[in-house]
Motif scaffolding. Structure first.
Motif, PDB file in Angstrom:
ATOM      1  N   GLU A 151       0.846  -1.193   0.000  1.00  0.00           N
ATOM      2  CA  GLU A 151       0.000   0.000   0.000  1.00  0.00           C
ATOM      3  C   GLU A 151       0.882   1.244   0.000  1.00  0.00           C
ATOM      4  N   LYS A 152       0.410   2.251  -0.705  1.00  0.00           N
ATOM      5  CA  LYS A 152       1.211   3.450  -0.917  1.00  0.00           C
ATOM      6  C   LYS A 152       1.004   4.468   0.189  1.00  0.00           C
ATOM      7  N   LEU A 153       2.087   5.071   0.619  1.00  0.00           N
ATOM      8  CA  LEU A 153       2.050   6.139   1.610  1.00  0.00           C
ATOM      9  C   LEU A 153       1.949   7.485   0.890  1.00  0.00           C
ATOM     10  N   PRO A 154       1.631   8.557   1.638  1.00  0.00           N
ATOM     11  CA  PRO A 154       1.645   9.889   1.028  1.00  0.00           C
ATOM     12  C   PRO A 154       3.008  10.190   0.407  1.00  0.00           C
ATOM     13  N   LEU A 168       4.218  14.430   2.940  1.00  0.00           N
ATOM     14  CA  LEU A 168       4.766  14.178   4.278  1.00  0.00           C
ATOM     15  C   LEU A 168       5.406  15.436   4.849  1.00  0.00           C
ATOM     16  N   ILE A 169       6.093  16.178   3.996  1.00  0.00           N
ATOM     17  CA  ILE A 169       6.708  17.442   4.436  1.00  0.00           C
ATOM     18  C   ILE A 169       5.628  18.396   4.938  1.00  0.00           C
ATOM     19  N   THR A 170       4.532  18.475   4.178  1.00  0.00           N
ATOM     20  CA  THR A 170       3.428  19.365   4.560  1.00  0.00           C
ATOM     21  C   THR A 170       2.705  18.860   5.803  1.00  0.00           C
ATOM     22  N   ASN A 171       2.412  17.564   5.840  1.00  0.00           N
ATOM     23  CA  ASN A 171       1.646  16.994   6.957  1.00  0.00           C
ATOM     24  C   ASN A 171       2.372  17.138   8.292  1.00  0.00           C
ATOM     25  N   TYR A 172       3.692  16.930   8.278  1.00  0.00           N
ATOM     26  CA  TYR A 172       4.449  16.954   9.527  1.00  0.00           C
ATOM     27  C   TYR A 172       5.147  18.297   9.770  1.00  0.00           C
ATOM     28  N   VAL A 194       7.793  19.788   8.509  1.00  0.00           N
ATOM     29  CA  VAL A 194       9.241  19.700   8.719  1.00  0.00           C
ATOM     30  C   VAL A 194       9.934  19.861   7.371  1.00  0.00           C
ATOM     31  N   SER A 195      11.248  19.926   7.405  1.00  0.00           N
ATOM     32  CA  SER A 195      12.017  20.122   6.183  1.00  0.00           C
ATOM     33  C   SER A 195      12.089  18.841   5.359  1.00  0.00           C
ATOM     34  N   LYS A 196      12.437  18.989   4.107  1.00  0.00           N
ATOM     35  CA  LYS A 196      12.616  17.847   3.207  1.00  0.00           C
ATOM     36  C   LYS A 196      13.706  16.925   3.731  1.00  0.00           C
ATOM     37  N   ASN A 197      14.791  17.494   4.221  1.00  0.00           N
ATOM     38  CA  ASN A 197      15.899  16.698   4.730  1.00  0.00           C
ATOM     39  C   ASN A 197      15.466  15.835   5.914  1.00  0.00           C
ATOM     40  N   THR A 198      14.602  16.394   6.782  1.00  0.00           N
ATOM     41  CA  THR A 198      14.117  15.646   7.946  1.00  0.00           C
ATOM     42  C   THR A 198      13.296  14.442   7.515  1.00  0.00           C
ATOM     43  N   VAL A 199      12.408  14.625   6.541  1.00  0.00           N
ATOM     44  CA  VAL A 199      11.574  13.523   6.065  1.00  0.00           C
ATOM     45  C   VAL A 199      12.432  12.468   5.368  1.00  0.00           C
ATOM     46  N   ILE A 200      13.402  12.893   4.587  1.00  0.00           N
ATOM     47  CA  ILE A 200      14.277  11.938   3.896  1.00  0.00           C
ATOM     48  C   ILE A 200      15.031  11.074   4.909  1.00  0.00           C
ATOM     49  N   LYS A 201      15.536  11.696   5.970  1.00  0.00           N
ATOM     50  CA  LYS A 201      16.236  10.933   7.010  1.00  0.00           C
ATOM     51  C   LYS A 201      15.286   9.966   7.710  1.00  0.00           C
ATOM     52  N   ALA A 202      14.044  10.416   7.967  1.00  0.00           N
ATOM     53  CA  ALA A 202      13.051   9.552   8.614  1.00  0.00           C
ATOM     54  C   ALA A 202      12.733   8.343   7.737  1.00  0.00           C
ATOM     55  N   LEU A 203      12.557   8.586   6.442  1.00  0.00           N
ATOM     56  CA  LEU A 203      12.265   7.490   5.517  1.00  0.00           C
ATOM     57  C   LEU A 203      13.434   6.521   5.407  1.00  0.00           C
ATOM     58  N   SER A 204      14.648   7.050   5.500  1.00  0.00           N
ATOM     59  CA  SER A 204      15.836   6.196   5.456  1.00  0.00           C
ATOM     60  C   SER A 204      15.858   5.238   6.636  1.00  0.00           C
ATOM     61  N   ILE A 205      15.486   5.732   7.817  1.00  0.00           N
ATOM     62  CA  ILE A 205      15.414   4.875   9.010  1.00  0.00           C
ATOM     63  C   ILE A 205      14.370   3.787   8.808  1.00  0.00           C
TER      64      ILE A 205
END
Length: 236
Positions: free
Chosen positions: A24-27, A32-36, A38-49
């Motif tokens: 199933e697909k996530l936003p 995700l940047i808009t919903n939370y 936060v910055s693009k870099n923060t979301v990219i790091k979160a997705l990496s984890i």
């Protein structure tokens, strides 16, 4: 906790609460940047984890997708948070055999990077799943980071106490696995026979600073323990 770790936890919780299935697909990243907020870099790091932990996978040009989750009753050998979350749907309990301060052995001293004259907390307990013996657990805690333990604390989730009360943040852990046979004492604790097979797992937990603070030795009952490992990438 760093912001990208918070976002990773929130996305994982969203997946759980929404009961999203494999594929199933996530936003999108932008959503995700808009919903939370936060910055693009923060979301990219979160997705990496999340990708590293086997929660999601990303397909370039297509999006972010949910990865197949753990089978019910299986313990994640990569997770460094203990197995309480993996077995949340089961009745978990513990029989505490010992909680005391001791002087470390050479093995414990070497792993916790403490002197032989520096006291550590020693905890020995039998963990049960649905009233069946799951494993024998022996843990050694550096008192510099874990200054107090008692029977009431260790009857519950030690990791919850470390996180919520002591505010310790576990960064990573090292696991060492070996197959062996139960000795007479181990067999009696696990309601098995002497020389029955057993999985022995030694695990060393580290704080965000990289300092080791918990050295644990687990002996699992082969009748009641199941494990899984997810790979984060594969090159052919």
């Amino acid at each position: 906790m760093l912001k990208y770790q918070e976002i990773a936890n929130q996305i994982e919780e969203y997946i759980r609460v929404s009961k999203l299935e494999q594929g199933e697909k996530l936003p999108s990243l932008e959503d995700l940047i808009t919903n939370y907020e936060v910055s693009k870099n923060t979301v990219i790091k979160a997705l990496s984890i999340l990708e590293k932990n086997g929660v999601i996978y990303q397909v370039r040009g297509s999006g972010i997708f949910v990865r197949r989750q753990n089978r019910k009753g299986y313990i994640n050998l990569i997770n460094n948070k203990g197995f309480t979350d993996d077995l949340a749907d089961f009745n978990l309990s513990a029989n505490v055999l010992e909680v005391k301060t001791i002087l470390p052995t050479q093995e414990v001293s070497d792993n916790l990077k403490c002197s032989l004259t520096q006291e550590v907390y020693y905890v020995k307990r039998i963990r049960f799943i649905n009233k069946q013996a799951l494993c024998i657990e022996e843990s050694y805690f550096n008192k510099e980071y874990v200054p107090y333990l008692n029977k009431e604390i260790v009857e519950d989730s030690i990791f919850h106490y470390l996180k919520e009360t002591l505010k310790l943040k576990v960064r990573f852990s090292d696991k060492y696995l070996r197959i062996g046979k139960l000795n007479q004492t181990e067999a009696s604790y696990l309601n098995l026979n002497t020389h029955d097979p057993a999985l022995h797992v030694d695990e060393l937990f580290y704080l965000m600073s990289g300092e080791p603070f918990d050295f644990s030795k687990m002996t699992y009952n082969y009748n009641h323990s199941q494990f899984f490992i997810q790979s984060s990438g594969m090159d052919k």
